[in-house]
Motif scaffolding. Sequence first.
Motif, PDB file in Angstrom:
ATOM      1  N   UNK A 285       0.809  -1.136  -0.086  1.00 43.02           N
ATOM      2  CA  UNK A 285       0.006  -0.024   0.048  1.00 43.02           C
ATOM      3  C   UNK A 285       0.922   1.172   0.092  1.00 43.02           C
ATOM      4  N   UNK A 286       1.779   1.199  -0.752  1.00 49.55           N
ATOM      5  CA  UNK A 286       2.713   2.427  -0.797  1.00 49.55           C
ATOM      6  C   UNK A 286       2.574   3.124  -2.177  1.00 49.55           C
ATOM      7  N   UNK A 287       2.091   4.465  -1.949  1.00 53.40           N
ATOM      8  CA  UNK A 287       1.882   5.014  -3.111  1.00 53.40           C
ATOM      9  C   UNK A 287       2.669   6.492  -3.695  1.00 53.40           C
ATOM     10  N   UNK A 288       3.398   6.862  -2.645  1.00 52.59           N
ATOM     11  CA  UNK A 288       4.014   8.289  -3.033  1.00 52.59           C
ATOM     12  C   UNK A 288       5.309   7.474  -3.592  1.00 52.59           C
ATOM     13  N   UNK A 289       5.569   7.675  -4.813  1.00 47.81           N
ATOM     14  CA  UNK A 289       6.610   6.983  -5.650  1.00 47.81           C
ATOM     15  C   UNK A 289       7.707   8.319  -6.068  1.00 47.81           C
TER      16      UNK A 289
ATOM     17  N   UNK B 205      -3.303   1.351   5.024  1.00 49.09           N
ATOM     18  CA  UNK B 205      -3.472   0.441   6.116  1.00 49.09           C
ATOM     19  C   UNK B 205      -2.409   0.502   7.191  1.00 49.09           C
ATOM     20  N   UNK B 206      -2.795   0.448   8.409  1.00 47.40           N
ATOM     21  CA  UNK B 206      -1.871   0.624   9.399  1.00 47.40           C
ATOM     22  C   UNK B 206      -0.599  -0.426   9.274  1.00 47.40           C
ATOM     23  N   UNK B 207       0.430   0.032   9.169  1.00 42.50           N
ATOM     24  CA  UNK B 207       1.763  -0.679   9.165  1.00 42.50           C
ATOM     25  C   UNK B 207       2.916   0.166   9.345  1.00 42.50           C
TER      26      UNK B 207
ATOM     27  N   UNK C 273       1.101  -3.412  13.024  1.00 41.37           N
ATOM     28  CA  UNK C 273      -0.154  -2.602  12.819  1.00 41.37           C
ATOM     29  C   UNK C 273      -0.685  -2.076  14.326  1.00 41.37           C
ATOM     30  N   UNK C 274      -1.990  -1.604  14.257  1.00 34.71           N
ATOM     31  CA  UNK C 274      -2.508  -1.295  15.527  1.00 34.71           C
ATOM     32  C   UNK C 274      -3.337  -1.969  16.410  1.00 34.71           C
TER      33      UNK C 274
END
Length: 274
Positions: free
Chosen positions: A28-32, A122-124, A193-194
């Motif tokens: 879920x990593x979006x900023x590339x 998502x929390x990670x 995670x939380x």
Amino acid sequence: MLNVKLHHLSFSTDQLDRMVTFYRDQMGMTDIEKIAGDVILRAKGRIMHFVEGPKNGLNYASYAAPNQAALESIRQLHEAAGLELSASPSPIFGAEAYSLTDPDGNQMVFGVRTNEQEDNSMPARMQHVVVATTQVQQLIDFYSEKVGFVVSDIVRKEDDVITSCFMRSDNEHHSFAVFLGDASKLDHNCYETSCWNDIRDWADHFSDSETTIFWGPGRHGPGNNLFIMVRDPDGNAVELSAEMGEVPEDHATGNWAHTERTLNYWGKGMARVE
Ligand SMILES: [Fe+2]
């Protein structure tokens, strides 16, 4: 106590596109961001820096101090220990960061925490990294006597050979560990995670893309954390964790037997060595 947290990781890979696709879509990593052929991915609580090179390579692991004064104290500790300090290879930290190299050639970077990206991923939170090594005791000595990590728990076989050593850099049970292996390489990276329900959500998320959970759900002995693990395209294990234990500053080193139950209270162990 160093009072630093794992902040970002850099892996070398011989299949950059597949690794970037995995960490973008699965983690879920979006900023590339691309810098001279390298790729940096970000999401809330996690940053990865991929470089071209051999797979399963820990290019560097970066630990963040809360502020400049704290980093300066750590730097003085490292200089007093006689460590050779070099310029930081990290484009994430500022100019105050520096690196040191362990007996296996792993680079560890120390810098000041940067502003965290805020998003709805998502929390990670990137929480610990583990390296495999053929010289466990040398790495334990290096990290505990010179770098300033504190040994939380040690796992030994019946013949007293150490198979894993979990080390902390603040009140979390471990932020770094070394495992006995057949080579010096990256073993796994872990994201906290939380809560337990987040593990369910991550499992459903992996299921949607038919990414197989190869170990877990389970609960580790050392750290007492709940976990699932998947593999990235290079075969590095990626762990999603919940309830990572916290220990008091004076926590005495725990000693564990190398058994399935130590590795996983709930079921099968996954021994790297027999
Ligand atoms: Fe782990």
